[in-house]
Design an enzyme around this catalytic site. Structure first.
Site, short mmCIF file in Angstrom:
data_model
loop_
_atom_site.label_atom_id
_atom_site.label_comp_id
_atom_site.label_asym_id
_atom_site.label_seq_id
_atom_site.Cartn_x
_atom_site.Cartn_y
_atom_site.Cartn_z
N GLY A 172 -37.51 -23.25 -16.25
CA GLY A 172 -36.86 -23.41 -14.94
C GLY A 172 -35.82 -22.32 -14.73
N HIS A 173 -34.95 -22.17 -15.73
CA HIS A 173 -33.94 -21.10 -15.66
C HIS A 173 -34.61 -19.73 -15.58
CE1 HIS A 173 -31.71 -24.30 -18.05
NE2 HIS A 173 -30.89 -24.12 -17.05
N ASP A 212 -31.66 -28.75 -8.39
CA ASP A 212 -30.35 -29.29 -8.00
C ASP A 212 -30.16 -28.98 -6.52
OD1 ASP A 212 -29.01 -29.94 -10.82
OD2 ASP A 212 -30.13 -28.09 -11.00
N LYS A 233 -38.45 -29.84 -15.27
CA LYS A 233 -37.81 -29.34 -16.49
C LYS A 233 -36.30 -29.46 -16.36
CE LYS A 233 -41.37 -26.15 -17.97
NZ LYS A 233 -41.64 -26.32 -19.39
P1 AMP Z 1 -28.17 -25.82 -15.36
O1 AMP Z 1 -28.19 -24.99 -16.59
O2 AMP Z 1 -28.84 -27.15 -15.50
O3 AMP Z 1 -26.82 -25.89 -14.71
O4 AMP Z 1 -29.09 -25.04 -14.31
C1 AMP Z 1 -28.83 -23.71 -13.96
C2 AMP Z 1 -29.69 -23.32 -12.78
O5 AMP Z 1 -31.07 -23.47 -13.13
C3 AMP Z 1 -29.45 -24.22 -11.55
O6 AMP Z 1 -29.49 -23.41 -10.37
C4 AMP Z 1 -30.61 -25.17 -11.60
O7 AMP Z 1 -30.97 -25.70 -10.34
C5 AMP Z 1 -31.71 -24.27 -12.15
N1 AMP Z 1 -32.77 -25.09 -12.76
C6 AMP Z 1 -32.62 -26.01 -13.75
N2 AMP Z 1 -33.80 -26.63 -14.00
C7 AMP Z 1 -34.70 -26.09 -13.13
C8 AMP Z 1 -36.08 -26.32 -12.87
N3 AMP Z 1 -36.79 -27.22 -13.55
N4 AMP Z 1 -36.68 -25.59 -11.91
C9 AMP Z 1 -35.97 -24.66 -11.19
N5 AMP Z 1 -34.67 -24.41 -11.39
C10 AMP Z 1 -34.04 -25.11 -12.33
#
Ligand code: AMP
Length: 281
Positions: free
Chosen positions: A36-37, A150, A184
């Site tokens: 995802g990231h 998100d 994810k």
């Molecule tokens: P986090 O590390 O959870 O704060 O996420 C960092 C960035 O990655 C945020 O913009 C999230 O929305 C994005 N992100 C996390 N998981 C996914 C996913 N499964 N698909 C797309 N973007 C994601």
């Protein structure tokens, strides 16, 4: 690829790139990186000459009863993924670097932070907006990349950048899912084998809601009730919220029109997971 831990080092590197006329794409994360990231990184690499990614588990966006201490961390694995996917610079600051003694400035929003996760996590978006503003000021990117996973956060950041005249293009990227549909998330690793199976109820219910809208259903209650009914059928699941809102304002709507966000937050055991769909109708 370089890794730095301070704002001063990050600024110096980005400044050099800017002086060479290079464009900079920025991906803020909390680490424990997955595909995802990496989809955000790939998009950033397509659209910019340099890609910066930050890894910072931001204490300010966690309430005292939340999972700050147990949030998964693996810098070595993250670093390797970044290197393999074309990240040029990782910013990996310590909380003391981001919030030195005496820190007392915050970015607080009303509007789109009120509903959904803002209700169940009252201080969350203040922490998110403050850290994202700090990171934007450190990196000064041309574009920044946020996942639709998100969705409320994406909407909030768009609003913040508009309201505060930040000269940064916010690029939203689609949700990346596991093969079986589960979105994810770094938090998926909290799930036991049984909970992992039960967690499928999130995507399953979201897909059903999405299909209803696609087929022409415009009554938000009908769509949300259908989603709730499916989630309730899973004994390990406990609904935090299932709501339909306008994607730009995050205000609740009865009739589905314009760009709509149907978002859910569900506890599977003690793990809180989120999912959603966005549609323009
Ligand atoms: P986090 O590390 O959870 O704060 O996420 C960092 C960035 O990655 C945020 O913009 C999230 O929305 C994005 N992100 C996390 N998981 C996914 C996913 N499964 N698909 C797309 N973007 C994601």
């Amino acid at each position: 690829m370089e890794t730095v831990t301070t704002a001063v080092e990050a600024r110096a590197i980005v400044k050099k790139w800017k002086n060479e006329g290079k464009t900079v794409g920025f991906v803020p994360t909390m680490g424990y990186l997955h595909e995802g990231h990496m989809s955000l990184v790939q998009k950033a690499a397509e659209q910019n000459e340099k890609v910066v990614l930050s890894i910072f588990v931001n204490p300010m966006q966690f309430s005292p009863n939340e999972d700050l201490d147990k949030y998964p961390r693996d810098f070595d694995a993250d670093s390797k993924l970044c290197e393999d996917n074309g990240v040029d610079l990782i910013i990996y600051p310590d909380p003391k670097e981001m919030y030195p003694e005496g820190f007392c400035s915050f970015v607080d929003m009303t509007g789109p932070t009120r509903e959904l996760c803002g209700k169940s996590r009252p201080i969350h978006f203040r922490g998110v907006c403050t850290v994202v503003t700090k990171l934007f000021n450190i990196v000064q990117p041309d574009r920044a990349y946020f996942g639709q996973k998100d969705a409320q956060q994406l909407s909030v950041i768009r609003r913040m950048v508009t309201d505060l005249n930040m000269p940064i293009e916010i690029v939203g990227c689609p949700i990346v899912r596991e093969k079986d549909g589960l979105a994810k998330s770094s938090r998926n690793q909290y799930l036991s084998e049984e909970e992992r199976k039960a967690a499928l109820i999130l995507s399953k219910s979201v897909f059903v809601g999405q299909e209803l809208v696609k087929k022409g259903e415009r009554n938000a209650k009908v769509v949300c009730d259908a989603i709730r009914e499916i989630i309730t059928s899973e004994p390990l699941a406990k609904i935090d919220y299932v709501e339909a809102v306008d994607f730009d304002t995050i205000e609740k709507i009865d009739k589905l029109q314009g760009t709509i966000l149907v978002a859910i937050a569900v506890y599977i055991g003690s793990t809180r997971l989120i999912d959603n769909f966005i549609d323009t109708v």
